[in-house]
Write an enzyme that holds these catalytic residues in place. Sequence first.
Site, mmCIF file in Angstrom:
data_model
loop_
_atom_site.group_PDB
_atom_site.id
_atom_site.type_symbol
_atom_site.label_atom_id
_atom_site.label_comp_id
_atom_site.label_asym_id
_atom_site.label_seq_id
_atom_site.Cartn_x
_atom_site.Cartn_y
_atom_site.Cartn_z
ATOM 1 C CG ASP A 106 -37.333 9.358 -43.393
ATOM 2 O OD1 ASP A 106 -37.162 8.365 -42.666
ATOM 3 O OD2 ASP A 106 -38.224 10.205 -43.196
ATOM 4 C CG ASP A 292 -37.977 5.932 -39.463
ATOM 5 O OD1 ASP A 292 -37.482 6.351 -40.529
ATOM 6 O OD2 ASP A 292 -38.584 6.674 -38.668
#
Length: 509
Positions: A106, A292
Site C-alpha cells: 500500500d 495510492d
Amino acid sequence: MAASKSLVIVALCSWLCSRSFAFEANSSEGLSRIGLKKRTLDFDSVNAAGISRAGDHFHLRKKGNTRRNPMDPEADIIYLKNYLDTQYYGEIGIGTPPQKFTVIFDTGSSNLWVPSSKCLFSINCYFHSRYRARLSSTYTKIGIPCKIHYGSASISGVFSQDNVKIGDVVVGDQEFVEARKEGFLAFLAAQFDGILGLGFRDIAVGGTTPVYNMVQQGHVTQQIFSVWFNRDPTSNLGGEIVFGGLDCRHFRGEHSYFPVTRQGYWQIDVGDILVAGYSTGLCDDGCEAVLDTGTSFLAGPTKVIAQINHAIGAVGIVSFECQTVVSNYGNQIWEFLISGLRPETVCVDIGLCLYNGSQHFSTQMDRTFYNGTEKGSSVNETALCAFCEMIAFWIQMQLKQQKTKDRVFKYINELCEKLPNPMGKSFVDCDNIENMPHVSFIIGNKSFPLSPQQYILKVGEDCSSICVSGFVPLDVPEGPLWILGDMFMGAYHTVFDFGNLKIGFAKAA
C-alpha cells in the site's frame, strides 16, 4: 478527508519470474516463481471489498530509465493476485522460518502489520493467519503499543522486530506491528491478513522505517519499485510489483516522470481534468494527487465528480438541499457572478455562508457530508452553504462556455441529481459504456486519458452484470486533492522512485 472514500485493498503474491525481462538492476542470484489464484466476481463481494481510510489519513503536508538483463533478483519481482479488480493481494513471510501472510502493498500508508497470535478478542483474527513470535528464532521484542486508523476500521497492537521475506529477498530486523485488535466489519471481509506500507517514513506511525530497508541492506541497488495491475478479470495473473527495477513486458514506450511534491505520500501536482476534452474547471490553477495502490477507485472533489458522473450517465441521488438552493438562490448567484463577483465570495454575500477569513468549499463539504454538524451551525445551515458554493462554481464554469441561463439551470439541476450516493458509489448502464466520454488527467502538460472501459468496474456477466463508476467523492480541507488508485495505475504502468523522489507513468501493456 471524506470517510466515504471508497477504497481498495491492494496487495501482492510472491511469484518471481524466471524468463528474460529487462530491469534496472544487476545481480547474480536466481529468481523463484509462485502460482496465483483468483476469485469470482459478484455484487456482494464488491460491497465487501472496500475499506474507507480515516478522515485524517490524507492531508496535504506543507513542507530516464535504462533497462538491463532482468535475470537479476536485485530487481525483485512480486506478482499480484487480483480480487474483483479492487483487491490485489499476495504473500510475504515474517520470521525464521518464515510464517506466511497475504498482504496489501500500500503506497498510501507506511507501516507493516499482521495479526498477532495474541489477538484473542477480535473475531477477525480467527479468520486470518496470525504471527507467532515464539516460533521465530529471529524475533526481537519491542513492545511499544500503537494504533493505526483506516476510516471504517482500525488496528491496535505492539511493535516487534523480525526478518521479513519479500519474494526471495529477506529484509533483516524489520520493525512491524503485531495487531492485537482489529476493527470488526472491514477487516473481517478483507481477503488479506495485513498491510505492508510503501509510503514514506514521514507518515509511519511510530516513525518506523518502511521495508525500504532492503536498499540499505544491499538487497537491491536501484531505489525504485514498479507496479503493474492486470485489469483483465478473466486472467489468472493479477499483476506484479518489482522491487529494484522494471518488467518491460508490461508497458509501452518510455515513462514520463514527475517530481514528488510533498514527501510522506506519493504526491504530485496535477492540472486540469477534462471530460470529452472539456475542462471541469477546478484544477485550472493546479491540484494535488496521491498515487495510492491501496485505493481501487479515482477519488476527487465532489463538485468535479458530479460533473463527470453526469457526463457518463451515472445514477446518483436527488439532493433536496442542492435543488432548494438552486430554486431559492439561483437567480441571485447568477446575478452576482455575471456582475464579476468571485464564486468563493458569492455565498457569503448571499448570507448562506459565514466568512471566517479562510472560507473553503472542501472544508464545508467535508463537514456537511461526513462529520455532521459544525460547532455553532446546524446540519441544514452547513449543507446550504456547501451546496451554494458548489452551485456557484458550476454556474461559473457554464458561463465560461457562454451557455444561456435556461441551459445553465437545466444542467445545474441535473448535476444536483447526479451527486454521488452516501456510500460514494454511482451506477451506470452497462449497455452504454461504449458511448461514454474519455476522462483525462493533465499532469505536467501531458494528457493521461482514461477510456470508459478503464474507469468503469463491471461485475457479473450478461443480464446479471452491474457497472459502477470509478469516480467517487473526496473532499479534504487542504484540497483540492485527487487520489489516483488502481484504475489509473491499471491504465498506466507506474514507477515509484524513492531515490530521486519522482513517479513515472507509461501506457500499460
